[in-house]
Design an enzyme around this catalytic site. Structure first.
Site, PDB file in Angstrom:
ATOM      1  CE  LYS A  16      49.598  12.672 -16.077  1.00 38.93           C
ATOM      2  NZ  LYS A  16      48.169  12.887 -16.341  1.00 38.93           N
ATOM      3  N   PRO A 104      52.233  23.305 -15.932  1.00 41.82           N
ATOM      4  CG  PRO A 104      50.458  23.223 -17.446  1.00 41.82           C
ATOM      5  CD  PRO A 104      51.912  22.938 -17.304  1.00 41.82           C
ATOM      6  CB  ALA A 106      46.234  22.006  -9.933  1.00 38.55           C
ATOM      7  N   GLY A 108      46.766  18.612 -14.680  1.00 41.79           N
ATOM      8  CA  GLY A 108      46.548  17.298 -15.295  1.00 41.79           C
ATOM      9  C   GLY A 108      47.756  16.814 -16.075  1.00 41.79           C
ATOM     10  CB  SER A 113      53.933  13.133 -10.493  1.00 38.64           C
ATOM     11  OG  SER A 113      52.658  13.014  -9.919  1.00 38.64           O
ATOM     12  CG  ASP A 146      50.243  10.502 -12.623  1.00 42.68           C
ATOM     13  OD1 ASP A 146      49.799   9.391 -12.967  1.00 42.68           O
ATOM     14  OD2 ASP A 146      49.568  11.555 -12.641  1.00 42.68           O
TER      15      ASP A 146
END
Ligand code: C5P
Length: 324
Positions: A16, A104, A106, A108, A113, A146
């Protein structure tokens, strides 16, 4: 590689980007109230669940993605998801999960999730539970804010701590270039830095930002969307990882409509005018950041879904042709 024998289900779940991330006050439970707009992107995680006596996990990175930061023990979100579902549904035995990571670590972009969302759907199918999306999303919310969005996908407004979702009308596909960082950022650390900057007197954000994003999505207009992108965690992410300011500047200088830190970072999402523009932008940025750090993606895409195995009769059917 996943074990090749026994019942097996593969599920794809999306990354996301937050088109809007408004951070409210810190709550008593340690979370912040959010108003966010999620968009699911074509960058994805594939989780293969294979029937097994115990719970086990293996991980590989797609296209040279660095997966060294992924926990392989019981703290892994995909494993926790499988265990939670087994407990909830009273399933005995375990499962082997093989995660092919395209998101990727960690970064963001909710890769962990997505793994949890994919594991929930895969185990639900493998164990024949048929719990349905809403019940899985309720379990998912226990694992991370998330995870429900990873199950639902598309474009959605998230409230609460991000787990309460409502769909948003979107009339176009948007095209992105993602610039990955070498390291990750800790989500709690970025939220804490946001609180610190606010306490130090950061100015109040402008009003009506949700409406501006909704209007842009309804119009399907990348120019309008570029002007509406906003992330309250961006200043905090840039404060902890100052290189991000240079990445954002390089993206804009290369012709992106807008650039934004994705969620709590450190991935930078650059919005393009069109698919050819995204490809051109990526080609221009690869020599700057290195080919490994630049990816293209489009959204919205669906949430976690079972990938049907390609049966041999389809592969050889003359009217259908090659389904791949
Ligand atoms: O829900 P998730 O596991 O992704 O949250 C990780 C951490 O990020 C939380 O423990 C909290 O520190 C921070 N967070 C927050 N407010 C949110 C979501 C996450 O402060 N709405």
């Amino acid at each position: 590689m996943p074990p090749s024998s026994g019942a097996q289900v593969t599920v794809r779940a999306p990354a996301k980007v937050n088109l809007l991330l408004e951070v409210g006050p810190l709550r008593d439970d340690g979370f912040h109230d959010l108003v966010t707009v999620f968009q699911a992107l074509s960058l994805a995680e594939d989780v293969t669940a294979t029937a097994a006596d115990v719970f086990a996990l293996s991980v590989e990175g797609v296209d040279g993605l660095d997966v060294s930061g992924v926990p392989l023990d019981g703290s892994n979100l995909a494993l926790r998801a499988a265990r939670l579902l087994a407990r909830h549904a009273g399933v005995g035995g375990g499962v082997h999960l093989h995660v092919r990571k395209g998101v990727p670590v960690a970064g963001g972009m909710a890769g962990g999730s997505a793994d949890a969302a994919a594991a929930l759907v895969a185990c639900d199918a493998l164990w024949g539970l048929h719990l349905g999306l809403d019940a899985l999303a309720e379990l998912g919310a226990e694992l991370g804010s998330d995870v429900p969005f990873g199950l639902h996908g598309r474009t959605a407004v998230g409230t609460g701590r991000g787990e309460r979702l409502s769909r948003v009308l979107t009339t176009a596909t948007f095209h992105w270039v993602l610039v990955l960082s070498d390291g990750g950022l800790s989500t709690p650390a970025v939220f804490a830095e946001c609180d610190r900057l606010r306490a130090a007197g950061e100015p109040d954000p402008p009003p009506d930002r949700l409406r501006a994003v909704e209007v842009a999505l309804r119009a399907g207009d990348p120019q309008l969307l570029g002007a509406a992108l906003a992330n309250d965690l961006q200043a905090a992410a840039c404060s902890l990882a100052p290189d991000l300011l240079g990445t954002l500047g390089a993206g804009r200088a290369a012709g992106a409509l807008a650039g934004i830190v994705s969620g709590s970072g450190p991935t930078v999402a650059l919005l393009a005018r069109s698919l050819p523009h995204a490809r051109q932008l990526a080609a221009d940025l690869r020599p700057v950041f290195g080919a490994d750090r630049v990816r293209t993606a489009s959204g919205p895409v669906p949430g976690a879904r079972v990938l049907e195995p390609v049966s041999s009769h389809l592969l050889h059917h003359p009217e259908i042709g090659d389904p791949l």
